[in-house]
Write a protein that holds these residues in place. Structure first.
Motif, PDB file in Angstrom:
ATOM      1  N   LYS A   5      30.719 -53.355 -15.756  1.00  0.00           N
ATOM      2  CA  LYS A   5      30.640 -53.800 -17.151  1.00  0.00           C
ATOM      3  C   LYS A   5      30.316 -55.288 -17.229  1.00  0.00           C
ATOM      4  O   LYS A   5      29.543 -55.752 -18.072  1.00  0.00           O
ATOM      5  CB  LYS A   5      31.943 -53.481 -17.875  1.00  0.00           C
ATOM      6  N   GLU A   6      30.966 -56.076 -16.358  1.00  0.00           N
ATOM      7  CA  GLU A   6      30.717 -57.516 -16.341  1.00  0.00           C
ATOM      8  C   GLU A   6      29.273 -57.808 -15.964  1.00  0.00           C
ATOM      9  O   GLU A   6      28.633 -58.692 -16.539  1.00  0.00           O
ATOM     10  CB  GLU A   6      31.679 -58.191 -15.349  1.00  0.00           C
ATOM     11  N   GLN A   7      28.737 -57.070 -14.989  1.00  0.00           N
ATOM     12  CA  GLN A   7      27.338 -57.252 -14.584  1.00  0.00           C
ATOM     13  C   GLN A   7      26.389 -56.893 -15.728  1.00  0.00           C
ATOM     14  O   GLN A   7      25.379 -57.545 -15.971  1.00  0.00           O
ATOM     15  CB  GLN A   7      27.047 -56.398 -13.347  1.00  0.00           C
ATOM     16  N   GLY A   8      26.733 -55.796 -16.466  1.00  0.00           N
ATOM     17  CA  GLY A   8      25.902 -55.405 -17.601  1.00  0.00           C
ATOM     18  C   GLY A   8      25.920 -56.449 -18.688  1.00  0.00           C
ATOM     19  O   GLY A   8      24.884 -56.768 -19.302  1.00  0.00           O
ATOM     20  N   ALA A   9      27.089 -57.037 -18.979  1.00  0.00           N
ATOM     21  CA  ALA A   9      27.189 -58.086 -20.001  1.00  0.00           C
ATOM     22  C   ALA A   9      26.417 -59.323 -19.586  1.00  0.00           C
ATOM     23  O   ALA A   9      25.746 -59.975 -20.402  1.00  0.00           O
ATOM     24  CB  ALA A   9      28.659 -58.425 -20.247  1.00  0.00           C
ATOM     25  N   THR A  10      26.500 -59.662 -18.304  1.00  0.00           N
ATOM     26  CA  THR A  10      25.753 -60.821 -17.797  1.00  0.00           C
ATOM     27  C   THR A  10      24.256 -60.613 -17.948  1.00  0.00           C
ATOM     28  O   THR A  10      23.511 -61.519 -18.336  1.00  0.00           O
ATOM     29  CB  THR A  10      26.106 -61.061 -16.317  1.00  0.00           C
ATOM     30  N   LEU A  11      23.804 -59.393 -17.648  1.00  0.00           N
ATOM     31  CA  LEU A  11      22.371 -59.079 -17.777  1.00  0.00           C
ATOM     32  C   LEU A  11      21.903 -59.216 -19.228  1.00  0.00           C
ATOM     33  O   LEU A  11      20.829 -59.757 -19.503  1.00  0.00           O
ATOM     34  CB  LEU A  11      22.115 -57.657 -17.264  1.00  0.00           C
ATOM     35  N   ILE A  12      22.740 -58.751 -20.163  1.00  0.00           N
ATOM     36  CA  ILE A  12      22.379 -58.856 -21.590  1.00  0.00           C
ATOM     37  C   ILE A  12      22.282 -60.319 -22.009  1.00  0.00           C
ATOM     38  O   ILE A  12      21.356 -60.727 -22.721  1.00  0.00           O
ATOM     39  CB  ILE A  12      23.414 -58.098 -22.449  1.00  0.00           C
ATOM     40  N   VAL A  13      23.244 -61.112 -21.552  1.00  0.00           N
ATOM     41  CA  VAL A  13      23.229 -62.551 -21.894  1.00  0.00           C
ATOM     42  C   VAL A  13      21.981 -63.218 -21.340  1.00  0.00           C
ATOM     43  O   VAL A  13      21.317 -64.022 -22.016  1.00  0.00           O
ATOM     44  CB  VAL A  13      24.507 -63.230 -21.361  1.00  0.00           C
ATOM     45  N   VAL A  14      21.633 -62.892 -20.089  1.00  0.00           N
ATOM     46  CA  VAL A  14      20.445 -63.481 -19.461  1.00  0.00           C
ATOM     47  C   VAL A  14      19.178 -63.101 -20.227  1.00  0.00           C
ATOM     48  O   VAL A  14      18.289 -63.924 -20.472  1.00  0.00           O
ATOM     49  CB  VAL A  14      20.348 -63.053 -17.984  1.00  0.00           C
ATOM     50  N   LEU A  15      19.088 -61.809 -20.593  1.00  0.00           N
ATOM     51  CA  LEU A  15      17.915 -61.347 -21.343  1.00  0.00           C
ATOM     52  C   LEU A  15      17.816 -62.043 -22.692  1.00  0.00           C
ATOM     53  O   LEU A  15      16.718 -62.389 -23.152  1.00  0.00           O
ATOM     54  CB  LEU A  15      17.993 -59.826 -21.534  1.00  0.00           C
TER      55      LEU A  15
END
Length: 241
Positions: A5-15
């Motif tokens: 979940k943390e990795q998914g949230a990080t990816l969204i923030v980066v995008l």
């Protein structure tokens, strides 16, 4: 599971950050292009104004005045009553040693039937944006300036005797005062998308006309060709004080 979940949230923030940077970059590029266009238009206008001023400076040059008033001069040829309303046209070419030469001039006018006549003196006087000959004001081939000279009748409402010669007696034959209008139309074909044929067609129209069908200004405007028009009016005559 939490780590994913943390990795998914990080990816969204980066995008989202990438999207914001892309938008900001696009806006910055667009603003730069607008600023560049404004600067280019300003420089082009200034350059055209300078070339028109140079043409008018040659018209007003006192050393050229006697030659201009000669029978085959810039003013002398066109000042007769039969030529009132007609335009004597020539291209201000930087490669020419003389500012005006009748052999490189043309005559253009509307005849009694309303037809445009532009070949009475040939077509050597009209600037040409294409071809191998240099019709530009310099070897840089950036700006071309076409000059037209026309004498006009007195305007309605003029004062009686305002064009009469003053300070002389009747025994001295002198020319009466006459009003002449000089147009200097400068343009930059190189920054236009119009074809050279269409631009050259515009240059074979009248400078001193309010009819859009016969006007250089209206024609160039319709083609989106950058141009400036410098209009100067003079009163020619002889006077002794």
């Amino acid at each position: 599971m939490m780590k994913r979940k943390e990795q998914g949230a990080t990816l969204i923030v980066v995008l989202m950050l990438l999207l914001a940077i892309t938008i900001i970059g696009t806006l910055a590029i667009r603003q730069s292009l607008v600023s560049l266009n404004i600067a280019t238009n300003s420089q082009a206008t200034q350059l055209m104004l300078q070339n028109s001023d140079a043409a008018i400076f040659n018209v007003e040059d006192s050393t050229n005045l006697a030659r201009s008033l000669a029978r085959d001069g810039m003013f002398g040829y066109i000042k007769t009553d039969s030529n009132k309303g007609k335009e004597l046209v020539f291209c201000f070419r930087g490669s020419n040693t003389q500012f005006f030469n009748l052999s490189d001039a043309s005559l253009i006018y509307l005849n009694d039937s309303g037809t445009l006549v532009d070949t009475d003196l040939g077509v050597a006087g009209y600037c040409q944006s294409g071809g191998t000959n240099n019709f530009f004001t310099s070897n840089r081939r950036a700006v071309m300036t076409q000059v037209s000279v026309s004498f006009v009748a007195n305007a309605a409402g003029s004062q009686p005797f305002e064009d009469s010669v003053r300070g002389t007696d009747d025994d001295i034959p002198l020319d009466k005062r006459q009003k002449v209008i000089v147009h200097a139309v400068s343009l930059m074909p190189t920054i236009s998308t119009a074809t050279t044929a269409n631009i050259d067609t515009c240059l074979r129209r009248l400078s001193n006309s309010t009819n859009a069908n016969f006007s250089i200004n209206a024609c160039l405007t319709n083609l989106n060709v950058p141009f400036t028009t410098h209009v100067t009016e003079y009163t020619l005559g002889q006077e002794f004080l």
